[in-house]
Design a protein around this motif. Structure first.
Motif, PDB file in Angstrom:
ATOM      1  N   GLU A  83     -23.659 -44.971  15.565  1.00  0.00           N
ATOM      2  CA  GLU A  83     -22.282 -45.399  16.176  1.00  0.00           C
ATOM      3  C   GLU A  83     -20.746 -45.003  16.018  1.00  0.00           C
ATOM      4  O   GLU A  83     -20.189 -44.668  16.877  1.00  0.00           O
ATOM      5  CB  GLU A  83     -22.075 -47.255  15.766  1.00  0.00           C
ATOM      6  CG  GLU A  83     -21.927 -47.905  16.678  1.00  0.00           C
ATOM      7  CD  GLU A  83     -21.588 -49.367  15.903  1.00  0.00           C
ATOM      8  OE1 GLU A  83     -20.947 -49.804  16.172  1.00  0.00           O
ATOM      9  OE2 GLU A  83     -23.038 -49.938  15.658  1.00  0.00           O
ATOM     10  N   HIS A  86     -20.565 -41.941  18.456  1.00  0.00           N
ATOM     11  CA  HIS A  86     -20.739 -41.896  19.602  1.00  0.00           C
ATOM     12  C   HIS A  86     -19.472 -42.756  19.743  1.00  0.00           C
ATOM     13  O   HIS A  86     -18.898 -42.005  20.948  1.00  0.00           O
ATOM     14  CB  HIS A  86     -21.686 -43.387  20.285  1.00  0.00           C
ATOM     15  CG  HIS A  86     -22.909 -42.436  20.622  1.00  0.00           C
ATOM     16  ND1 HIS A  86     -23.187 -41.508  21.185  1.00  0.00           N
ATOM     17  CD2 HIS A  86     -24.048 -42.547  19.525  1.00  0.00           C
ATOM     18  CE1 HIS A  86     -24.999 -40.921  21.017  1.00  0.00           C
ATOM     19  NE2 HIS A  86     -24.905 -41.638  19.942  1.00  0.00           N
ATOM     20  N   LYS A  87     -18.544 -43.588  18.684  1.00  0.00           N
ATOM     21  CA  LYS A  87     -16.784 -43.912  19.178  1.00  0.00           C
ATOM     22  C   LYS A  87     -16.128 -43.053  18.603  1.00  0.00           C
ATOM     23  O   LYS A  87     -15.197 -43.190  19.349  1.00  0.00           O
ATOM     24  CB  LYS A  87     -16.980 -44.611  17.701  1.00  0.00           C
ATOM     25  CG  LYS A  87     -17.430 -46.240  18.131  1.00  0.00           C
ATOM     26  CD  LYS A  87     -17.299 -46.961  17.306  1.00  0.00           C
ATOM     27  CE  LYS A  87     -17.511 -48.692  17.910  1.00  0.00           C
ATOM     28  NZ  LYS A  87     -17.744 -49.489  16.181  1.00  0.00           N
ATOM     29  N   ASP A  89     -16.340 -39.966  20.347  1.00  0.00           N
ATOM     30  CA  ASP A  89     -17.018 -39.849  21.790  1.00  0.00           C
ATOM     31  C   ASP A  89     -16.088 -38.098  22.166  1.00  0.00           C
ATOM     32  O   ASP A  89     -15.074 -37.696  22.525  1.00  0.00           O
ATOM     33  CB  ASP A  89     -15.702 -40.741  22.515  1.00  0.00           C
ATOM     34  CG  ASP A  89     -15.985 -40.118  24.031  1.00  0.00           C
ATOM     35  OD1 ASP A  89     -17.353 -40.084  24.852  1.00  0.00           O
ATOM     36  OD2 ASP A  89     -15.267 -40.553  24.779  1.00  0.00           O
ATOM     37  N   LYS A  92     -20.308 -33.301  23.431  1.00  0.00           N
ATOM     38  CA  LYS A  92     -20.694 -32.464  22.479  1.00  0.00           C
ATOM     39  C   LYS A  92     -20.880 -30.641  23.179  1.00  0.00           C
ATOM     40  O   LYS A  92     -21.327 -30.024  21.809  1.00  0.00           O
ATOM     41  CB  LYS A  92     -22.689 -33.254  23.445  1.00  0.00           C
ATOM     42  CG  LYS A  92     -22.961 -34.224  22.948  1.00  0.00           C
ATOM     43  CD  LYS A  92     -24.186 -34.631  23.387  1.00  0.00           C
ATOM     44  CE  LYS A  92     -24.633 -36.259  22.469  1.00  0.00           C
ATOM     45  NZ  LYS A  92     -26.029 -36.653  23.391  1.00  0.00           N
TER      46      LYS A  92
END
Length: 187
Positions: A83, A86-87, A89, A92
């Motif tokens: 999490e 992902h936060k 951001d 990739k």
């Protein structure tokens, strides 16, 4: 062949192959002796596959393992770590993403959450904190007290807005005594 040789020899061969030189292999063992205690089939091989599955090439993984060989015992990430990744951001495709991934994997979730709360207390919003981590993941390694002291100096003494560090994240990694205070005195 003794019992220990039958267990250690395949593990040492695998680690020698991963580290690609005897010198790096020995240095890695000195930094992370738990590598020899880890199971070859249950930990070491799945860990290598796990990191390669995240897009780490052998050379990238080798440079990462050079600094943190203990990560070779990590075979998964906790949901809370995922999490946080992902936060942040970060795209990739950027090399920074792999750096963020490795840093979050090496840190405890409670420690990271405490650092996030510390930055909120310093006047940053949640969105600004994620931008800061995405721009400069090294901030994840800084001690809470160190960040608080620098933010106090910047916001209270120099009257800069708290979000100044989001635009200039390297300021948090600079030495307060050797760099920041002397430069602001001249300024």
């Amino acid at each position: 062949m003794g019992y220990a040789e039958g267990i250690l020899e395949p593990k040492m061969d695998f680690l020698m192959n991963v580290f690609q030189s005897q010198d790096m292999f020995v240095k890695a063992l000195l930094k992370a002796t738990q590598l020899l205690g880890s199971s070859l089939e249950k930990t070491l091989k799945p860990s290598l596959a796990f990191w390669e599955g995240w897009g780490f090439s052998r050379m990238e993984l080798l440079s990462f393992l050079w600094v943190h060989p203990v990560v070779l015992t990590c075979t998964s990430l906790m949901p809370a770590q995922m999490e946080l990744i992902h936060k942040i951001d970060a795209p990739k495709e950027r090399k920074m993403y792999k750096y963020i991934l490795s840093m979050v994997s090496l840190s405890r979730v409670q420690t990271l959450e405490a650092k996030i709360e510390n930055l909120k207390l310093c006047g940053l919003s949640a969105e600004e904190i994620w931008q800061l981590f995405g721009a400069s993941p090294l901030v994840l390694y800084l001690f809470k007290e160190n960040v608080r002291e620098k933010m106090n100096f910047l916001v209270n003494n120099k009257e800069l807005p708290a979000n100044y560090v989001v635009k200039h994240p390297r300021i948090l990694t600079a030495s307060l005594e050797k760099t920041l205070r002397p430069r602001f005195l001249v300024w």
